[in-house]
Design a protein around this motif. Structure first.
Motif, PDB file in Angstrom:
ATOM      1  N   GLU A 168      17.376   6.830  44.444  1.00 35.39           N
ATOM      2  CA  GLU A 168      17.773   7.660  45.931  1.00 35.39           C
ATOM      3  C   GLU A 168      18.590   6.992  46.525  1.00 35.39           C
ATOM      4  N   PRO A 169      19.779   7.620  46.867  1.00 39.31           N
ATOM      5  CA  PRO A 169      20.909   6.892  47.575  1.00 39.31           C
ATOM      6  C   PRO A 169      20.277   6.450  48.779  1.00 39.31           C
ATOM      7  N   ARG A 170      21.108   5.469  49.309  1.00 40.91           N
ATOM      8  CA  ARG A 170      20.562   4.814  50.549  1.00 40.91           C
ATOM      9  C   ARG A 170      20.519   5.799  51.787  1.00 40.91           C
ATOM     10  N   LEU A 171      21.540   6.588  51.832  1.00 42.57           N
ATOM     11  CA  LEU A 171      21.468   7.530  53.195  1.00 42.57           C
ATOM     12  C   LEU A 171      20.460   8.704  52.893  1.00 42.57           C
ATOM     13  N   THR A 172      20.190   9.146  51.852  1.00 48.43           N
ATOM     14  CA  THR A 172      19.163   9.879  51.652  1.00 48.43           C
ATOM     15  C   THR A 172      17.862   9.307  51.800  1.00 48.43           C
ATOM     16  N   ALA A 173      17.532   8.102  51.401  1.00 53.42           N
ATOM     17  CA  ALA A 173      16.218   7.414  51.453  1.00 53.42           C
ATOM     18  C   ALA A 173      16.064   7.405  53.172  1.00 53.42           C
ATOM     19  N   ALA A 174      17.165   6.879  53.919  1.00 51.54           N
ATOM     20  CA  ALA A 174      17.216   6.796  55.501  1.00 51.54           C
ATOM     21  C   ALA A 174      16.815   8.049  55.977  1.00 51.54           C
ATOM     22  N   LEU A 175      17.350   9.167  55.651  1.00 49.08           N
ATOM     23  CA  LEU A 175      17.245  10.400  56.210  1.00 49.08           C
ATOM     24  C   LEU A 175      15.661  10.740  55.941  1.00 49.08           C
ATOM     25  N   ARG A 176      15.048  10.401  54.913  1.00 47.95           N
ATOM     26  CA  ARG A 176      13.706  10.848  54.490  1.00 47.95           C
ATOM     27  C   ARG A 176      12.952   9.907  55.381  1.00 47.95           C
TER      28      ARG A 176
ATOM     29  N   VAL B 141       7.382  18.625  57.752  1.00 44.05           N
ATOM     30  CA  VAL B 141       8.050  18.616  56.606  1.00 44.05           C
ATOM     31  C   VAL B 141       7.244  19.530  55.619  1.00 44.05           C
ATOM     32  N   LEU B 142       7.799  20.651  55.042  1.00 39.40           N
ATOM     33  CA  LEU B 142       7.250  21.348  53.883  1.00 39.40           C
ATOM     34  C   LEU B 142       7.958  20.878  52.595  1.00 39.40           C
ATOM     35  N   PRO B 143       7.761  19.580  52.077  1.00 34.23           N
ATOM     36  CA  PRO B 143       8.510  19.143  50.763  1.00 34.23           C
ATOM     37  C   PRO B 143       8.478  20.056  49.718  1.00 34.23           C
ATOM     38  N   LEU B 144       7.624  20.870  49.211  1.00 29.17           N
ATOM     39  CA  LEU B 144       7.519  21.841  48.220  1.00 29.17           C
ATOM     40  C   LEU B 144       8.854  22.513  48.405  1.00 29.17           C
ATOM     41  N   ALA B 145       8.992  23.116  49.592  1.00 26.18           N
ATOM     42  CA  ALA B 145      10.099  24.155  49.922  1.00 26.18           C
ATOM     43  C   ALA B 145      11.259  23.575  50.559  1.00 26.18           C
TER      44      ALA B 145
ATOM     45  N   ALA C 118      16.347  16.176  49.851  1.00 23.83           N
ATOM     46  CA  ALA C 118      16.064  15.066  50.738  1.00 23.83           C
ATOM     47  C   ALA C 118      14.698  15.363  51.476  1.00 23.83           C
ATOM     48  N   LEU C 119      14.315  16.762  51.867  1.00 22.04           N
ATOM     49  CA  LEU C 119      13.193  17.229  52.527  1.00 22.04           C
ATOM     50  C   LEU C 119      12.304  17.172  51.443  1.00 22.04           C
ATOM     51  N   GLY C 120      12.358  17.380  50.092  1.00 20.86           N
ATOM     52  CA  GLY C 120      11.438  17.466  49.289  1.00 20.86           C
ATOM     53  C   GLY C 120      10.575  16.190  48.869  1.00 20.86           C
ATOM     54  N   PRO C 121       9.967  16.424  47.722  1.00 23.13           N
ATOM     55  CA  PRO C 121       9.237  15.065  47.243  1.00 23.13           C
ATOM     56  C   PRO C 121       9.859  14.005  47.027  1.00 23.13           C
ATOM     57  N   ALA C 122       9.455  12.770  47.370  1.00 21.42           N
ATOM     58  CA  ALA C 122      10.368  11.639  47.048  1.00 21.42           C
ATOM     59  C   ALA C 122      10.236  11.430  45.338  1.00 21.42           C
ATOM     60  N   PRO C 123      11.536  10.781  45.005  1.00 22.30           N
ATOM     61  CA  PRO C 123      11.628  10.702  43.745  1.00 22.30           C
ATOM     62  C   PRO C 123      10.646   9.654  43.169  1.00 22.30           C
TER      63      PRO C 123
END
Length: 162
Positions: A4-12, A41-45, A157-162
């Motif tokens: 997961e890119p660094r900025l996406t992980a920071a956002l999560r 957060v609704l990760p599945l949606a 980014a709002l979805g489930p973590a990889p």
């Protein structure tokens, strides 16, 4: 495990660690109105959810104009500089969750997982869940670390973590 890119992980992490946001709506005259809202957060949606009272100004504003802005910011630390605080401003569309629907059940579950103390409020007739569907965002992860995010990337980014 996927990278997961660094900025996406920071956002999560920001969205997981902060529980309140500033919600910007427009009142009946078109003037901006900002209020504080707890969110989950609704990760599945790939969406967010808020629980609002029909008596609140922001709820009436969203009924008239469902397009809004939501800002989540890392909490300030006393004595530390504030200009580089991680934050994200999301463009969202608010949609009601009809009681008894699958969306309502998912919203209630996610919200109460984060705010179990709010359970009695879910039985009050003037409160409702609103899904906040992201249209895009602007993320600032610190000095020199800012980007615009389109709706697809934001939902990931709002979805489930990889």
């Amino acid at each position: 495990m996927a990278h997961e890119p660094r900025l996406t992980a920071a956002l999560r992490e920001l969205l997981a660690s902060q529980r309140i946001a500033a919600l910007g709506t427009l009142d009946e005259t078109g003037a901006p109105f900002v209020s504080m809202v707890p969110f989950a957060v609704l990760p599945l949606a790939g969406e967010l959810v808020i629980h609002v009272s029909g008596l609140a100004a922001h709820t009436r504003n969203l009924q008239r104009q469902p397009r809004a802005s939501l800002m989540v910011c890392q909490a300030e630390v006393a004595g530390e500089p504030v200009h580089a605080l991680p934050r994200v401003t999301l463009d969202v569309n608010a949609l009601p969750c009809e009681p008894g629907s699958a969306a309502h059940g998912a919203a209630r579950e996610a919200y109460l997982a984060r705010f179990p103390e709010a359970e009695p409020m879910t039985a009050l007739g003037d409160f409702r869940f609103l899904r906040l569907m992201p249209g895009g965002a602007r993320q600032v992860a610190g000095f020199g670390a800012a980007r615009s995010i389109d709706a697809d990337e934001l939902r990931q980014a709002l979805g489930p973590a990889p």
